[in-house]
Design an enzyme around this catalytic site. Structure first.
Site, PDB file in Angstrom:
ATOM      1  N   SER A  42     120.995  98.135 163.592  1.00 30.68           N
ATOM      2  CA  SER A  42     121.839  97.361 164.519  1.00 30.68           C
ATOM      3  C   SER A  42     121.032  96.998 165.765  1.00 30.68           C
ATOM      4  CB  SER A  42     123.054  98.171 164.962  1.00 30.68           C
ATOM      5  OG  SER A  42     123.615  98.817 163.873  1.00 30.68           O
ATOM      6  N   ASP A  62     118.110 102.447 164.306  1.00 33.53           N
ATOM      7  CA  ASP A  62     119.266 102.044 163.525  1.00 33.53           C
ATOM      8  C   ASP A  62     119.153 100.518 163.493  1.00 33.53           C
ATOM      9  OD1 ASP A  62     122.521 103.079 163.113  1.00 33.53           O
ATOM     10  OD2 ASP A  62     122.036 100.949 163.166  1.00 33.53           O
ATOM     11  N   THR A  71     123.176  89.266 151.140  1.00 29.81           N
ATOM     12  CA  THR A  71     124.080  89.541 152.245  1.00 29.81           C
ATOM     13  C   THR A  71     124.701  90.919 152.013  1.00 29.81           C
ATOM     14  OG1 THR A  71     125.883  88.590 153.558  1.00 29.81           O
ATOM     15  CG2 THR A  71     126.098  88.347 151.197  1.00 29.81           C
ATOM     16  N   THR A  84     119.490 104.435 157.748  1.00 29.32           N
ATOM     17  CA  THR A  84     120.121 105.624 157.163  1.00 29.32           C
ATOM     18  C   THR A  84     119.183 106.438 156.285  1.00 29.32           C
ATOM     19  OG1 THR A  84     122.322 104.659 157.221  1.00 29.32           O
ATOM     20  CG2 THR A  84     121.948 106.328 155.545  1.00 29.32           C
ATOM     21  N   CYS A 137     133.137  81.192 153.016  1.00 38.42           N
ATOM     22  CA  CYS A 137     133.165  81.654 151.620  1.00 38.42           C
ATOM     23  C   CYS A 137     131.753  82.070 151.246  1.00 38.42           C
ATOM     24  CB  CYS A 137     133.580  80.541 150.675  1.00 38.42           C
ATOM     25  SG  CYS A 137     135.184  79.865 151.018  1.00 38.42           S
ATOM     26  N   THR A 190     120.583  99.246 156.454  1.00 38.67           N
ATOM     27  CA  THR A 190     121.241  98.210 155.646  1.00 38.67           C
ATOM     28  C   THR A 190     121.986  97.179 156.494  1.00 38.67           C
ATOM     29  OG1 THR A 190     123.207  99.588 155.379  1.00 38.67           O
ATOM     30  CG2 THR A 190     121.544  99.715 153.639  1.00 38.67           C
TER      31      THR A 190
HETATM   32  N1  ASP Z   1     123.528 101.856 160.647  1.00 39.41           N
HETATM   33  C1  ASP Z   1     122.543 102.007 159.595  1.00 39.41           C
HETATM   34  C2  ASP Z   1     121.439 101.013 159.848  1.00 39.41           C
HETATM   35  O1  ASP Z   1     121.608  99.849 159.575  1.00 39.41           O
HETATM   36  C3  ASP Z   1     123.181 101.796 158.281  1.00 39.41           C
HETATM   37  C4  ASP Z   1     122.265 101.936 157.095  1.00 39.41           C
HETATM   38  O2  ASP Z   1     121.076 102.059 157.178  1.00 39.41           O
HETATM   39  O3  ASP Z   1     122.783 101.931 155.973  1.00 39.41           O
HETATM   40  O4  ASP Z   1     120.410 101.391 160.329  1.00 39.41           O
END
Ligand code: ASP
Length: 335
Positions: free
Chosen positions: A59, A57, A160, A12, A272, A89
């Protein structure tokens, strides 16, 4: 003057608006950094930018990208005093965990950061995250892979992602923050890893087949039999509480035992976020222990996955992986 290498992987922080939503764009980020005055002020360490190709990204991060980042750090280790990895993130905690295992005897800071709001937007949290991360990467007290976000410096393999939209997006539920950035950056000396003695050693990772299973009330373990074969080298099972699974384990026990005999190592983590697995504390976790599962204690799922990749890539046999999964290698668990 300290020299810092910024490795921009995507995420992001450097994304721009597109008709399909935010996405990274080649060649944009350099100008975005140049537009942040603090990055060019006196007192700021000297920094250089390396833009990875393709920008992702997070992901879409894979073991191949982890290898590229770790290799880049290892190749440039002598030329820079510290490293900042700009990363999305979503999977930042996985990458931070993986790098912590891949970079053995790390004697310099490697700080992962990113943002929830892109730099191209007015209220971006990316500006402080980058500025503070560069300062941390220049600090000689830090000798580990860490994650800076929203004012907190966390151990990378303890972090995390906790919030999808808050600016304090990460927590470290089982280990104190390494530092807090208020008016000054206050380090918690007792929480930091000591400087290692040996030279840096890089372990690249292989794309070992690993699975994660989360148990839930009513889970039919028989349905998992077809995937829990010797094809999977490692499985992380996210159990209830202190390591408990539904039923008396009758359904799961033979499946785990067969998988283990076939070479699969099953590591027990907890759903948890806080606290540790204690296999055998309840009848409902005894079956796992008897079947040869290992306790992940208070490790995060992210770090457990990365550790399995690491140990199998190092060429460990299943008995060694079992022993090492219950040992603290990089401060990832409380033994
Ligand atoms: N989808 C984004 C990523 O992980 C989210 C982010 O960077 O906050 O690349």
């Amino acid at each position: 003057m300290k020299r810092i290498l910024i490795i921009y992987t995507g995420g992001t922080i450097g994304m721009v608006r597109t008709p399909n939503g935010y996405a990274p764009q080649r060649g944009y980020f350099r100008a975005a950094l140049d537009a942040i005055p603090s990055l060019h002020m006196e007192g700021m360490p000297h920094w250089e930018l390396f833009e990875m190709e393709p920008l992702l990204d997070s992901s879409n991060m894979t073991v191949a990208e982890w290898n590229k980042i770790a290799q880049l750090i290892a190749e440039n280790y002598g030329r820079y005093d510290g490293f900042v990895v700009l990363h999305g993130t979503d999977t930042m905690a996985y990458t931070a965990s993986a790098l912590s295992f891949m970079l053995e005897n790390l004697g310099k800071p490697v700080v992962l950061t990113g943002s929830q709001i892109p730099l191209c937007e007015l209220r971006s949290d990316g500006r402080d995250n980058i500025i503070t991360s560069i300062l941390i990467a220049a600090d000689e007290r830090v000798h580990e892979v860490c994650l800076y976000f929203g004012g907190n410096l966390l151990r990378g393999n303890r972090a995390t992602k906790y919030s999808a939209d808050g600016l304090i997006a990460f927590v470290s539920p089982n280990y104190p923050a390494l530092a807090e950035a208020g008016i000054t950056i206050r380090y918690r000396k007792s929480a930091l890893l000591a400087k290692p003695e040996g030279a840096l050693r890089l372990q690249l990772l292989e794309n070992v087949p690993i699975g994660v299973i989360k148990v839930f009330p009513g889970i039919q373990f028989e349905l998992f039999e077809s995937i829990m074969t010797e094809k999977l080298r490692g499985i992380v099972i996210e159990t209830f509480g202190a390591g408990n699974i539904p039923g008396d384990g009758n359904a799961l026990l033979p499946i785990i035992r067969r998988a283990f005999e076939g070479g699969t190592v099953l590591t027990v983590c907890s759903q948890c976020p806080q606290g540790a697995v204690s296999l055998g504390a309840y009848e409902t976790s005894s079956a796992l222990k008897q079947a040869g599962a290992v306790s992940g204690l208070d490790i995060t799922t992210e770090a457990a996955v990365a550790k399995l990749y690491y140990l199998f890539s190092r060429g460990c046999d299943k008995e060694t992986v079992k022993v090492e999964m219950e040992r603290d290698l990089r401060g990832e668990m409380t033994v």
